[in-house]
Design a protein around this motif. Structure first.
Motif, PDB file in Angstrom:
ATOM      1  N   ARG A 101      -6.058  -4.499  15.281  1.00  0.00           N
ATOM      2  CA  ARG A 101      -6.066  -3.667  16.478  1.00  0.00           C
ATOM      3  C   ARG A 101      -4.962  -4.105  17.433  1.00  0.00           C
ATOM      4  NH1 ARG A 101      -8.528  -3.281  21.602  1.00  0.00           N
ATOM      5  NH2 ARG A 101      -9.129  -1.145  22.149  1.00  0.00           N
ATOM      6  N   LEU A 102      -4.273  -3.117  18.010  1.00  0.00           N
ATOM      7  CA  LEU A 102      -3.234  -3.383  18.998  1.00  0.00           C
ATOM      8  C   LEU A 102      -3.763  -2.971  20.362  1.00  0.00           C
ATOM      9  CD1 LEU A 102      -0.087  -2.008  17.094  1.00  0.00           C
ATOM     10  CD2 LEU A 102      -0.930  -4.365  17.186  1.00  0.00           C
ATOM     11  N   LEU A 148       5.833   4.171  16.962  1.00  0.00           N
ATOM     12  CA  LEU A 148       5.302   3.508  15.774  1.00  0.00           C
ATOM     13  C   LEU A 148       4.352   4.429  15.011  1.00  0.00           C
ATOM     14  CD1 LEU A 148       4.678  -0.043  17.253  1.00  0.00           C
ATOM     15  CD2 LEU A 148       6.352   0.546  15.492  1.00  0.00           C
ATOM     16  N   VAL A 149       3.626   5.254  15.734  1.00  0.00           N
ATOM     17  CA  VAL A 149       2.769   6.251  15.084  1.00  0.00           C
ATOM     18  C   VAL A 149       3.630   7.241  14.307  1.00  0.00           C
ATOM     19  CG1 VAL A 149       1.215   8.204  15.492  1.00  0.00           C
ATOM     20  CG2 VAL A 149       0.847   6.057  16.708  1.00  0.00           C
ATOM     21  N   ALA A 150       4.747   7.667  14.931  1.00  0.00           N
ATOM     22  CA  ALA A 150       5.648   8.620  14.270  1.00  0.00           C
ATOM     23  C   ALA A 150       6.260   8.034  13.003  1.00  0.00           C
ATOM     24  CB  ALA A 150       6.750   9.044  15.238  1.00  0.00           C
ATOM     25  N   SER A 151       6.482   6.731  12.986  1.00  0.00           N
ATOM     26  CA  SER A 151       7.069   6.093  11.800  1.00  0.00           C
ATOM     27  C   SER A 151       6.019   5.714  10.768  1.00  0.00           C
ATOM     28  CB  SER A 151       7.870   4.846  12.202  1.00  0.00           C
ATOM     29  OG  SER A 151       7.004   3.824  12.678  1.00  0.00           O
ATOM     30  N   GLY A 152       4.729   5.948  11.084  1.00  0.00           N
ATOM     31  CA  GLY A 152       3.665   5.692  10.121  1.00  0.00           C
ATOM     32  C   GLY A 152       3.196   4.253  10.059  1.00  0.00           C
ATOM     33  N   LEU A 153       3.678   3.401  10.969  1.00  0.00           N
ATOM     34  CA  LEU A 153       3.272   1.994  10.952  1.00  0.00           C
ATOM     35  C   LEU A 153       1.975   1.750  11.715  1.00  0.00           C
ATOM     36  CD1 LEU A 153       6.575  -0.048  11.397  1.00  0.00           C
ATOM     37  CD2 LEU A 153       5.182   0.218   9.348  1.00  0.00           C
ATOM     38  N   SER A 169      -7.003   5.867  16.463  1.00  0.00           N
ATOM     39  CA  SER A 169      -8.323   6.421  16.159  1.00  0.00           C
ATOM     40  C   SER A 169      -9.057   6.695  17.465  1.00  0.00           C
ATOM     41  CB  SER A 169      -9.132   5.437  15.312  1.00  0.00           C
ATOM     42  OG  SER A 169     -10.415   5.941  15.023  1.00  0.00           O
ATOM     43  N   PRO A 170      -9.447   7.964  17.727  1.00  0.00           N
ATOM     44  CA  PRO A 170     -10.140   8.301  18.970  1.00  0.00           C
ATOM     45  C   PRO A 170     -11.364   7.421  19.205  1.00  0.00           C
ATOM     46  CG  PRO A 170      -9.536  10.294  17.786  1.00  0.00           C
ATOM     47  CD  PRO A 170      -9.261   9.141  16.861  1.00  0.00           C
ATOM     48  N   ALA A 182      -1.232   0.369  10.524  1.00  0.00           N
ATOM     49  CA  ALA A 182      -1.559   1.257   9.401  1.00  0.00           C
ATOM     50  C   ALA A 182      -1.472   0.528   8.059  1.00  0.00           C
ATOM     51  CB  ALA A 182      -0.617   2.452   9.394  1.00  0.00           C
ATOM     52  N   LYS A 183      -2.102   1.151   7.072  1.00  0.00           N
ATOM     53  CA  LYS A 183      -2.032   0.652   5.692  1.00  0.00           C
ATOM     54  C   LYS A 183      -1.195   1.634   4.879  1.00  0.00           C
ATOM     55  CE  LYS A 183      -6.613  -1.391   6.219  1.00  0.00           C
ATOM     56  NZ  LYS A 183      -8.039  -1.398   5.794  1.00  0.00           N
ATOM     57  N   VAL A 184      -0.130   1.140   4.269  1.00  0.00           N
ATOM     58  CA  VAL A 184       0.809   1.985   3.514  1.00  0.00           C
ATOM     59  C   VAL A 184       0.858   1.495   2.073  1.00  0.00           C
ATOM     60  CG1 VAL A 184       3.189   2.806   3.358  1.00  0.00           C
ATOM     61  CG2 VAL A 184       2.191   2.335   5.592  1.00  0.00           C
TER      62      VAL A 184
END
Length: 228
Positions: free
Chosen positions: A30-31, A54-59, A63-64, A71-73
Motif C-alpha cells: 500500500r502507498l 503511475l496508474v497510467a503506466s500500470g505500476l 482500489s475504492p 500493481a502485479k504485472v
C-alpha cells in the motif's frame, strides 16, 4: 529534459518507479499519500499527480475505499505490450518517412544531438527523456493523430521497463546507434527500412529479451503461471 527541469511530481514518480522496479516496494504494498508527502517533503498535489502517472503506466492500482497499491504485472503481459509497441513504432516510422517536413526532420536531428549529449554524460535517465522527445517527434511526423496518441499511451505504460533496459551495459550506446540508423532511413526516404529499424529498436528479442527477464524476475514481476 534535464533532471533540474523536472517537477516535484516527476521526481517523485521517478523515485517511486525506481523503487517498484527494483523491488524496494513490492507488488501489493500500500502507498499512503500522506506518508509519501512527508517522506519526499512535497505537498499533496505532486503526490496525487505522481500516483496518477503511475496508474497510467500500470505500476500502481487504486482500489475504492481501500487505497493505492503497487500493481502485479506478469512477464507475459509485459512482452505482449512490447510486441504491440514495436508494431506501432514501425508504423509511425513508415508514415513519417513519407510525410515528414523539413522542420520536423530538423527537430529530429536536434533530438538526436541531445541523446548523444546524454549518452556522453553517462546519465540513463536523462537519455531516456531525450529519447522520449526523439520518438515523439517521429510520432508527430507520421501526421496520424490517432496512431500518435495510441503510441504515446502504450509508451507511457512501458516507460519503467524501457528505463530499466537503459541500465544494462552498452544499451544506451546501442540505442544511440539505432537512432542514427532510423534517421538515415528516414532521410533516404526508405519507408520499409525505417519501419524495420524502429520495430527492431523497440522489440524485445534475443539477448535483450534475456536481459529484461533476468532483471524483472528480481524485481517482483510474476511469470504468467505464478499466482498473483
Amino acid at each position: 529534459m534535464a533532471g533540474t527541469k523536472r517537477s516535484n511530481a516527476q521526481r517523485l514518480k521517478d523515485s517511486l518507479e525506481d523503487d517498484i522496479i527494483n523491488g524496494r516496494r513490492v507488488p501489493g504494498e500500500r502507498l499512503d499519500p500522506e506518508v509519501l508527502g512527508n517522506e519526499f517533503e512535497v505537498s499533496r498535489t505532486p503526490v496525487r499527480e505522481a500516483i496518477q502517472q503511475l496508474v497510467a503506466s500500470g505500476l500502481v492500482t487504486v482500489s475504492p475505499k481501500k487505497g493505492t497499491f503497487v500493481a502485479k504485472v506478469s512477464i507475459e503481459q509485459l512482452i505482449e505490450m512490447f510486441e504491440v509497441m514495436a508494431e506501432l513504432e514501425g508504423m509511425c516510422g513508415r508514415l513519417a518517412t513519407r510525410r515528414i517536413t523539413p522542420g520536423e526532420l530538423s527537430d529530429l536531428h536536434q533530438a538526436l544531438e541531445r541523446c548523444e549529449a546524454a549518452s556522453a554524460g553517462g546519465d540513463p535517465d536523462e537519455y531516456y527523456y531525450e529519447n522520449e522527445v526523439f520518438h515523439h517527434t517521429i510520432y508527430a511526423a507520421s501526421h496520424n493523430a490517432f496512431l500518435a496518441a495510441e503510441a504515446r499511451q502504450l509508451k507511457l505504460r512501458l516507460k519503467p521497463y524501457r528505463r530499466l533496459q537503459l541500465q544494462v551495459r552498452h544499451r544506451m550506446s546501442n540505442s544511440l546507434s539505432e537512432h542514427r540508423e532510423i534517421i538515415a532511413a528516414i532521410e533516404a526516404g526508405d519507408a520499409v527500412r525505417a519501419e524495420q529499424a524502429l520495430r527492431d529498436h523497440v522489440l524485445i528479442q534475443g539477448e535483450r529479451f534475456s536481459d529484461l527477464i533476468a532483471s524483472v524476475k528480481d524485481f517482483g514481476i510474476k511469470d504468467a503461471d505464478e499466482p498473483v
